[in-house]
Design a protein around this motif. Structure first.
Motif, PDB file in Angstrom:
ATOM      1  N   ARG A 134       1.176  -0.900  -0.269  1.00 27.29           N
ATOM      2  CA  ARG A 134       0.021   0.093   0.188  1.00 27.29           C
ATOM      3  C   ARG A 134       0.785   1.292   0.051  1.00 27.29           C
ATOM      4  NH1 ARG A 134      -4.288  -0.541   3.675  1.00 27.29           N
ATOM      5  NH2 ARG A 134      -3.399  -2.151   4.655  1.00 27.29           N
ATOM      6  N   PHE A 135       0.080   2.393   0.147  1.00 26.73           N
ATOM      7  CA  PHE A 135       1.137   4.243  -0.433  1.00 26.73           C
ATOM      8  C   PHE A 135      -0.040   4.871   0.411  1.00 26.73           C
ATOM      9  CE2 PHE A 135      -0.820   4.314  -3.911  1.00 26.73           C
ATOM     10  CZ  PHE A 135      -0.836   6.000  -3.801  1.00 26.73           C
ATOM     11  N   TYR A 136       0.495   5.813   0.677  1.00 31.18           N
ATOM     12  CA  TYR A 136      -0.033   6.914   0.947  1.00 31.18           C
ATOM     13  C   TYR A 136       0.452   8.334   0.895  1.00 31.18           C
ATOM     14  CZ  TYR A 136       1.221   7.150   6.119  1.00 31.18           C
ATOM     15  OH  TYR A 136       1.982   7.126   7.008  1.00 31.18           O
ATOM     16  N   SER A 137      -0.025   9.324   0.743  1.00 29.86           N
ATOM     17  CA  SER A 137       1.219  10.678   1.000  1.00 29.86           C
ATOM     18  C   SER A 137       0.940  10.845   2.529  1.00 29.86           C
ATOM     19  CB  SER A 137      -0.426  11.743   0.000  1.00 29.86           C
ATOM     20  OG  SER A 137       0.072  11.552  -0.944  1.00 29.86           O
ATOM     21  N   VAL A 138       2.355  11.780   2.203  1.00 31.76           N
ATOM     22  CA  VAL A 138       2.778  12.072   4.226  1.00 31.76           C
ATOM     23  C   VAL A 138       1.822  13.603   3.679  1.00 31.76           C
ATOM     24  CG1 VAL A 138       4.027  12.781   5.307  1.00 31.76           C
ATOM     25  CG2 VAL A 138       4.583  10.606   3.995  1.00 31.76           C
ATOM     26  N   ARG A 139       0.947  13.772   4.350  1.00 26.65           N
ATOM     27  CA  ARG A 139       0.308  15.169   4.775  1.00 26.65           C
ATOM     28  C   ARG A 139       0.486  15.638   6.391  1.00 26.65           C
ATOM     29  NH1 ARG A 139      -3.479  11.735   2.238  1.00 26.65           N
ATOM     30  NH2 ARG A 139      -4.280  12.605   0.433  1.00 26.65           N
ATOM     31  N   GLN A 140       1.030  16.784   6.735  1.00 21.78           N
ATOM     32  CA  GLN A 140       1.749  17.673   7.538  1.00 21.78           C
ATOM     33  C   GLN A 140       0.258  17.781   8.696  1.00 21.78           C
ATOM     34  OE1 GLN A 140       5.123  17.919   8.646  1.00 21.78           O
ATOM     35  NE2 GLN A 140       5.032  17.275   6.806  1.00 21.78           N
ATOM     36  N   ASP A 141      -0.682  17.770   7.976  1.00 18.57           N
ATOM     37  CA  ASP A 141      -1.985  18.553   8.878  1.00 18.57           C
ATOM     38  C   ASP A 141      -2.866  17.800   8.766  1.00 18.57           C
ATOM     39  OD1 ASP A 141      -2.650  18.163   6.165  1.00 18.57           O
ATOM     40  OD2 ASP A 141      -3.911  18.810   6.352  1.00 18.57           O
ATOM     41  N   GLU A 142      -2.766  15.940   9.034  1.00 21.52           N
ATOM     42  CA  GLU A 142      -2.649  15.007   9.601  1.00 21.52           C
ATOM     43  C   GLU A 142      -2.448  13.646   9.612  1.00 21.52           C
ATOM     44  OE1 GLU A 142      -6.105  15.113   5.579  1.00 21.52           O
ATOM     45  OE2 GLU A 142      -5.139  13.305   5.825  1.00 21.52           O
ATOM     46  N   PRO A 143      -2.880  12.976  10.183  1.00 26.68           N
ATOM     47  CA  PRO A 143      -1.721  12.133  11.147  1.00 26.68           C
ATOM     48  C   PRO A 143      -1.804  11.099   9.909  1.00 26.68           C
ATOM     49  CG  PRO A 143      -4.301  11.914  12.340  1.00 26.68           C
ATOM     50  CD  PRO A 143      -4.318  13.146  11.647  1.00 26.68           C
ATOM     51  N   PRO A 144      -0.400  10.253  10.418  1.00 29.37           N
ATOM     52  CA  PRO A 144      -0.106   9.522   9.808  1.00 29.37           C
ATOM     53  C   PRO A 144      -0.285   8.036  10.023  1.00 29.37           C
ATOM     54  CG  PRO A 144       1.733   8.999  11.243  1.00 29.37           C
ATOM     55  CD  PRO A 144       0.565  10.385  12.078  1.00 29.37           C
ATOM     56  N   TRP A 145      -0.707   6.974   8.864  1.00 34.95           N
ATOM     57  CA  TRP A 145      -1.140   5.704   8.900  1.00 34.95           C
ATOM     58  C   TRP A 145      -0.435   4.730   9.541  1.00 34.95           C
ATOM     59  CZ3 TRP A 145      -0.650   1.011   7.126  1.00 34.95           C
ATOM     60  CH2 TRP A 145      -1.169   0.067   7.722  1.00 34.95           C
ATOM     61  N   ILE A 146       0.994   4.583   9.551  1.00 31.59           N
ATOM     62  CA  ILE A 146       1.850   4.595  10.128  1.00 31.59           C
ATOM     63  C   ILE A 146       2.661   5.271  10.471  1.00 31.59           C
ATOM     64  CG2 ILE A 146       2.878   4.167   7.776  1.00 31.59           C
ATOM     65  CD1 ILE A 146       3.627   1.645   8.420  1.00 31.59           C
ATOM     66  N   ILE A 147       3.307   5.340  12.332  1.00 34.16           N
ATOM     67  CA  ILE A 147       4.105   5.059  12.945  1.00 34.16           C
ATOM     68  C   ILE A 147       5.425   4.768  12.427  1.00 34.16           C
ATOM     69  CG2 ILE A 147       4.925   6.635  15.133  1.00 34.16           C
ATOM     70  CD1 ILE A 147       1.737   6.080  15.738  1.00 34.16           C
ATOM     71  N   VAL A 148       5.929   5.297  11.188  1.00 34.39           N
ATOM     72  CA  VAL A 148       7.853   4.781  11.474  1.00 34.39           C
ATOM     73  C   VAL A 148       8.938   4.916  12.688  1.00 34.39           C
ATOM     74  CG1 VAL A 148       7.689   5.203   8.915  1.00 34.39           C
ATOM     75  CG2 VAL A 148       8.629   6.991  10.511  1.00 34.39           C
ATOM     76  N   ASP A 149       8.582   5.637  13.502  1.00 34.05           N
ATOM     77  CA  ASP A 149       9.419   5.552  14.618  1.00 34.05           C
ATOM     78  C   ASP A 149       9.273   4.002  15.322  1.00 34.05           C
ATOM     79  OD1 ASP A 149      10.833   7.882  13.973  1.00 34.05           O
ATOM     80  OD2 ASP A 149       9.427   9.228  14.876  1.00 34.05           O
ATOM     81  N   LEU A 150       7.921   3.593  15.492  1.00 32.54           N
ATOM     82  CA  LEU A 150       7.048   2.588  16.008  1.00 32.54           C
ATOM     83  C   LEU A 150       7.515   1.505  15.370  1.00 32.54           C
ATOM     84  CD1 LEU A 150       4.395   4.544  18.665  1.00 32.54           C
ATOM     85  CD2 LEU A 150       7.347   3.775  19.091  1.00 32.54           C
ATOM     86  N   LEU A 151       7.745   1.040  14.086  1.00 35.10           N
ATOM     87  CA  LEU A 151       7.998  -0.383  12.898  1.00 35.10           C
ATOM     88  C   LEU A 151       8.102  -1.617  14.250  1.00 35.10           C
ATOM     89  CD1 LEU A 151       9.895   0.930   9.640  1.00 35.10           C
ATOM     90  CD2 LEU A 151       6.936   1.090  10.725  1.00 35.10           C
ATOM     91  N   ASP A 152       8.373  -1.582  14.778  1.00 37.32           N
ATOM     92  CA  ASP A 152       9.095  -2.906  15.936  1.00 37.32           C
ATOM     93  C   ASP A 152       7.873  -3.121  16.734  1.00 37.32           C
ATOM     94  OD1 ASP A 152      11.588  -4.343  15.129  1.00 37.32           O
ATOM     95  OD2 ASP A 152      12.922  -2.653  16.317  1.00 37.32           O
ATOM     96  N   SER A 153       6.797  -1.901  16.449  1.00 36.36           N
ATOM     97  CA  SER A 153       5.869  -3.010  17.583  1.00 36.36           C
ATOM     98  C   SER A 153       4.908  -3.324  17.016  1.00 36.36           C
ATOM     99  CB  SER A 153       5.304  -1.255  18.618  1.00 36.36           C
ATOM    100  OG  SER A 153       5.050  -0.416  18.135  1.00 36.36           O
ATOM    101  N   TYR A 154       4.971  -2.999  15.115  1.00 38.03           N
ATOM    102  CA  TYR A 154       4.016  -3.937  14.688  1.00 38.03           C
ATOM    103  C   TYR A 154       3.954  -5.078  15.180  1.00 38.03           C
ATOM    104  CZ  TYR A 154       2.712   0.811  12.676  1.00 38.03           C
ATOM    105  OH  TYR A 154       1.709   1.991  12.304  1.00 38.03           O
ATOM    106  N   LEU A 155       2.575  -6.175  14.549  1.00 38.00           N
ATOM    107  CA  LEU A 155       3.082  -7.396  14.752  1.00 38.00           C
ATOM    108  C   LEU A 155       2.768  -8.200  13.843  1.00 38.00           C
ATOM    109  CD1 LEU A 155      -0.585  -7.819  16.500  1.00 38.00           C
ATOM    110  CD2 LEU A 155       1.753  -7.939  17.597  1.00 38.00           C
ATOM    111  N   ASP A 156       3.073  -7.862  12.273  1.00 38.95           N
ATOM    112  CA  ASP A 156       3.715  -7.953  10.986  1.00 38.95           C
ATOM    113  C   ASP A 156       4.681  -7.326  10.080  1.00 38.95           C
ATOM    114  OD1 ASP A 156       0.922  -9.284  10.941  1.00 38.95           O
ATOM    115  OD2 ASP A 156       0.300  -7.563   9.702  1.00 38.95           O
ATOM    116  N   ALA A 157       5.728  -8.300   9.900  1.00 40.97           N
ATOM    117  CA  ALA A 157       7.161  -7.745   8.818  1.00 40.97           C
ATOM    118  C   ALA A 157       6.808  -6.416   8.236  1.00 40.97           C
ATOM    119  CB  ALA A 157       7.265  -8.803   8.486  1.00 40.97           C
ATOM    120  N   VAL A 158       7.299  -5.058   8.406  1.00 42.61           N
ATOM    121  CA  VAL A 158       7.152  -4.233   7.353  1.00 42.61           C
ATOM    122  C   VAL A 158       8.318  -3.922   7.384  1.00 42.61           C
ATOM    123  CG1 VAL A 158       5.947  -1.453   8.407  1.00 42.61           C
ATOM    124  CG2 VAL A 158       4.985  -3.801   9.302  1.00 42.61           C
ATOM    125  N   MET A 159       8.107  -3.132   6.054  1.00 46.09           N
ATOM    126  CA  MET A 159       8.802  -2.146   5.306  1.00 46.09           C
ATOM    127  C   MET A 159       8.330  -1.171   4.611  1.00 46.09           C
ATOM    128  SD  MET A 159      10.993  -3.555   1.489  1.00 46.09           S
ATOM    129  CE  MET A 159      11.543  -4.774   2.349  1.00 46.09           C
TER     130      MET A 159
END
Length: 163
Positions: A134-159
């Motif tokens: 999947r993909f999405y646009s990064v917007r300054q005025d909306e919360p992110p869909w994924i928090i890249v600083d917390l990737l290790d907290s996700y249950l799935d493998a994430v790239m």
């Protein structure tokens, strides 16, 4: 910039050891062409994956309980389950290997098409059985869909590739 969590590194190592990246696949390009060679369109402030026989879009974005903003809408609209688009029986690790290649293609096409005028997160997730791109646009005025600083907290493998 490429970001991965520790679970993703484990699967990438498994992929490398299995040497699956070199495998050949019997694939009918007609059904997967829009995903392997993606076209992205602009619609009401959103960048969307053009999908053959995809849903008709309304005239403009309307928030809902599932898509509270354009970021959430893009993340929902712009995702594919790789096992849904490949007709043949392919092992999950093989689909994951295809996903690793596809994420690079999507990132390159988004970069080329939007020439750095927009920022995107292109995401591949894998749970050992299913690969989702999947993909999405990064917007300054909306919360992110994924928090890249917390990737290790996700249950799935994430790239994540930042474009």
């Amino acid at each position: 910039m490429l970001l991965i969590n520790s679970k993703m590194q484990k699967y990438l190592d498994e992929l490398e050891q299995a040497n699956i990246k070199e495998s050949r696949y019997d694939i009918h390009l007609n059904s997967i062409d829009p995903f392997i060679f993606p076209t992205f369109i602009e619609w009401d402030g959103c960048i969307l994956l053009k999908q053959k026989n995809g849903p008709d879009l309304p005239s403009h974005f309307i928030p809902s309980e599932f898509t509270i903003d354009r970021t959430a809408f893009e993340a929902l609209h712009n995702h594919i389950h790789l096992d849904d688009i490949f007709e043949n029986m392919i092992e999950p690790i093989q689909l994951f290997g295809i996903g690793v290649k596809m994420i690079e293609i999507w990132a390159a096409v988004l970069y080329r098409q939007f020439n750095g005028k927009r920022n995107f997160y292109v995401i591949l997730s894998y749970d050992g059985e299913y690969s989702v791109l999947r993909f999405y646009s990064v917007r300054q005025d909306e919360p992110p869909w994924i928090i890249v600083d917390l990737l290790d907290s996700y249950l799935d493998a994430v790239m994540v590739i930042e474009v």
